[in-house]
Write a protein that holds these residues in place. Structure first.
Motif, PDB file in Angstrom:
ATOM      1  N   THR A  64       0.822  -1.211   0.000  1.00 26.49           N
ATOM      2  CA  THR A  64       0.000   0.000   0.000  1.00 26.49           C
ATOM      3  C   THR A  64       0.856   1.261   0.000  1.00 26.49           C
ATOM      4  O   THR A  64       2.044   1.238   0.313  1.00 26.49           O
ATOM      5  N   THR A  65       0.200   2.370  -0.318  1.00 23.24           N
ATOM      6  CA  THR A  65       0.857   3.669  -0.297  1.00 23.24           C
ATOM      7  C   THR A  65      -0.142   4.769   0.017  1.00 23.24           C
ATOM      8  O   THR A  65      -1.337   4.640  -0.280  1.00 23.24           O
ATOM      9  N   ALA A  66       0.356   5.834   0.631  1.00 22.47           N
ATOM     10  CA  ALA A  66      -0.401   7.075   0.750  1.00 22.47           C
ATOM     11  C   ALA A  66       0.045   7.987  -0.386  1.00 22.47           C
ATOM     12  O   ALA A  66       1.209   7.951  -0.800  1.00 22.47           O
ATOM     13  N   LEU A  67      -0.868   8.788  -0.903  1.00 20.14           N
ATOM     14  CA  LEU A  67      -0.582   9.672  -2.030  1.00 20.14           C
ATOM     15  C   LEU A  67      -0.547  11.126  -1.589  1.00 20.14           C
ATOM     16  O   LEU A  67      -1.311  11.535  -0.711  1.00 20.14           O
ATOM     17  N   THR A 105      -4.176   3.696  -0.559  1.00 18.28           N
ATOM     18  CA  THR A 105      -5.129   3.487   0.531  1.00 18.28           C
ATOM     19  C   THR A 105      -5.190   4.648   1.513  1.00 18.28           C
ATOM     20  O   THR A 105      -5.928   4.588   2.495  1.00 18.28           O
ATOM     21  N   ASN A 106      -4.415   5.719   1.263  1.00 21.12           N
ATOM     22  CA  ASN A 106      -4.355   6.799   2.243  1.00 21.12           C
ATOM     23  C   ASN A 106      -3.867   8.081   1.576  1.00 21.12           C
ATOM     24  O   ASN A 106      -3.404   8.070   0.433  1.00 21.12           O
ATOM     25  N   LEU A 107      -3.969   9.181   2.319  1.00 18.05           N
ATOM     26  CA  LEU A 107      -3.480  10.491   1.886  1.00 18.05           C
ATOM     27  C   LEU A 107      -2.243  10.856   2.688  1.00 18.05           C
ATOM     28  O   LEU A 107      -2.213  10.700   3.910  1.00 18.05           O
ATOM     29  N   CYS A 108      -1.219  11.338   2.003  1.00 17.87           N
ATOM     30  CA  CYS A 108      -0.086  11.968   2.671  1.00 17.87           C
ATOM     31  C   CYS A 108      -0.395  13.462   2.670  1.00 17.87           C
ATOM     32  O   CYS A 108      -0.290  14.120   1.626  1.00 17.87           O
ATOM     33  N   PRO A 109      -0.810  14.019   3.801  1.00 20.44           N
ATOM     34  CA  PRO A 109      -1.317  15.397   3.815  1.00 20.44           C
ATOM     35  C   PRO A 109      -0.226  16.436   3.600  1.00 20.44           C
ATOM     36  O   PRO A 109       0.958  16.166   3.829  1.00 20.44           O
ATOM     37  N   PRO A 110      -0.610  17.626   3.157  1.00 15.66           N
ATOM     38  CA  PRO A 110       0.363  18.712   3.003  1.00 15.66           C
ATOM     39  C   PRO A 110       1.040  19.029   4.336  1.00 15.66           C
ATOM     40  O   PRO A 110       0.516  18.718   5.403  1.00 15.66           O
ATOM     41  N   ASN A 111       2.211  19.652   4.240  1.00 16.06           N
ATOM     42  CA  ASN A 111       3.003  20.022   5.417  1.00 16.06           C
ATOM     43  C   ASN A 111       3.403  18.800   6.232  1.00 16.06           C
ATOM     44  O   ASN A 111       3.537  18.853   7.451  1.00 16.06           O
ATOM     45  N   ASN A 112       3.580  17.680   5.524  1.00 15.85           N
ATOM     46  CA  ASN A 112       4.039  16.443   6.140  1.00 15.85           C
ATOM     47  C   ASN A 112       5.301  16.000   5.410  1.00 15.85           C
ATOM     48  O   ASN A 112       5.527  16.371   4.262  1.00 15.85           O
ATOM     49  N   LYS A 122       4.366  15.362  -6.681  1.00 18.44           N
ATOM     50  CA  LYS A 122       3.839  14.002  -6.756  1.00 18.44           C
ATOM     51  C   LYS A 122       4.712  13.119  -5.874  1.00 18.44           C
ATOM     52  O   LYS A 122       5.910  12.978  -6.113  1.00 18.44           O
ATOM     53  N   HIS A 123       4.091  12.561  -4.849  1.00 18.98           N
ATOM     54  CA  HIS A 123       4.862  11.863  -3.820  1.00 18.98           C
ATOM     55  C   HIS A 123       4.111  10.638  -3.324  1.00 18.98           C
ATOM     56  O   HIS A 123       2.880  10.645  -3.199  1.00 18.98           O
ATOM     57  N   PHE A 124       4.871   9.579  -3.027  1.00 20.10           N
ATOM     58  CA  PHE A 124       4.316   8.347  -2.480  1.00 20.10           C
ATOM     59  C   PHE A 124       4.890   8.124  -1.081  1.00 20.10           C
ATOM     60  O   PHE A 124       6.107   8.094  -0.909  1.00 20.10           O
ATOM     61  N   ASN A 125       4.011   7.985  -0.106  1.00 20.71           N
ATOM     62  CA  ASN A 125       4.434   7.637   1.249  1.00 20.71           C
ATOM     63  C   ASN A 125       4.103   6.152   1.429  1.00 20.71           C
ATOM     64  O   ASN A 125       2.982   5.776   1.773  1.00 20.71           O
TER      65      ASN A 125
END
Length: 250
Positions: A64-67, A105-112, A122-125
């Motif tokens: 899985t990844t957060a976007l 499956t998730n969001l990587c929120p701004p300022n993180n 464009k980033h994958f956590n």
């Protein structure tokens, strides 16, 4: 004759490209960055902004990844699948690791993550397990290339029902192929009319119709424009906080 020989392969290639694009599969690799969150067992990656619960029970596991916001698309990208590989960093990329395939499956929120998830990046956590499959743990942040790929799922599309008699919230998951959903409609067994559901958050869709005591059918359209009808997925005696699995998938 030589010109004809070169033209035929090009025409064949273009036909394949058109078919791939029409199927919603973009074969182009794009540039991005990736970090990780949680632990090696998936702790910290459960739940999340897509509305999924236990990712192991729902079939997503550790893949899985957060976007970042630029990819998350207000939750409409939930369920989409990506192939990702570590690039341009021989110090941290694991040699011969190849690529990984993950589901959003998730969001990587701004300022993180030091701002790496801020628009327009464009980033994958990634889950830690996925990150350390392609890069060394100490790398922390790596350059990657990614592309959309079809989601391979087992069994039919699933519908989890929550809410109350006057407000039904439906989580749609285990969606194959495109994976992400653009619209959902619902119909009770006492009606022949499809009713458009409202996108609530993540992969949750809601309606204010009171459909208690009716078998429920769903019409789901994925981001590639494909539409399927799931007739009488939930029987007339369906219950809240229960999940009903269809017999078909995309």
């Amino acid at each position: 004759m030589a010109m004809l020989y070169s033209f035929v392969p090009m025409a064949f290639f273009m036909s394949l490209l058109v078919r791939a694009m029409s199927a919603g599969i973009d074969r182009t690799w794009y540039e991005a960055h990736a970090t990780f969150y949680g632990d090696m067992n998936g702790g910290g990656t459960m739940q999340g902004a897509c509305g999924y619960g236990n990712l192991f029970e729902q079939g997503y596991g550790l893949q899985t990844t957060a976007l970042s916001t630029a990819l998350f698309n207000d939750g409409f990208a939930c369920g989409s699948c990506y192939e990702i590989k570590c690039v341009n960093d021989p110090q941290w990329c694991i040699k011969g690791a190849g690529s990984i395939k993950v589901t959003a499956t998730n969001l990587c929120p701004p300022n993180n993550n030091d701002g790496w998830c801020n628009p327009p990046r464009k980033h994958f956590n990634l889950s830690m397990k996925m990150f350390t499959t392609i890069a060394e743990y100490k790398a922390g942040n790596i350059s990657v290339q990614y592309r959309r790929v079809p989601c391979i799922k087992t069994g039919g599309v699933k519908f989890e029902l929550k809410g109350n008699p006057n407000w039904l919230l439906v989580l749609v998951y285990n969606v194959g192929n495109a994976g992400d959903i653009s619209s959902v409609s619902i119909k009770g067994s006492r009606s022949n009319e499809w009713n458009q559901m409202k996108h609530n958050w993540g992969e949750n869709w809601n309606t204010c119709l009171n459909l208690v005591g009716q078998a429920l059918s769903f019409q789901v359209t994925t981001s590639d424009g494909k539409k399927l009808e799931f007739n009488n997925v939930a029987p007339a005696n369906w219950q809240f906080r229960q999940t009903y699995q269809s017999k078909q998938n995309f």
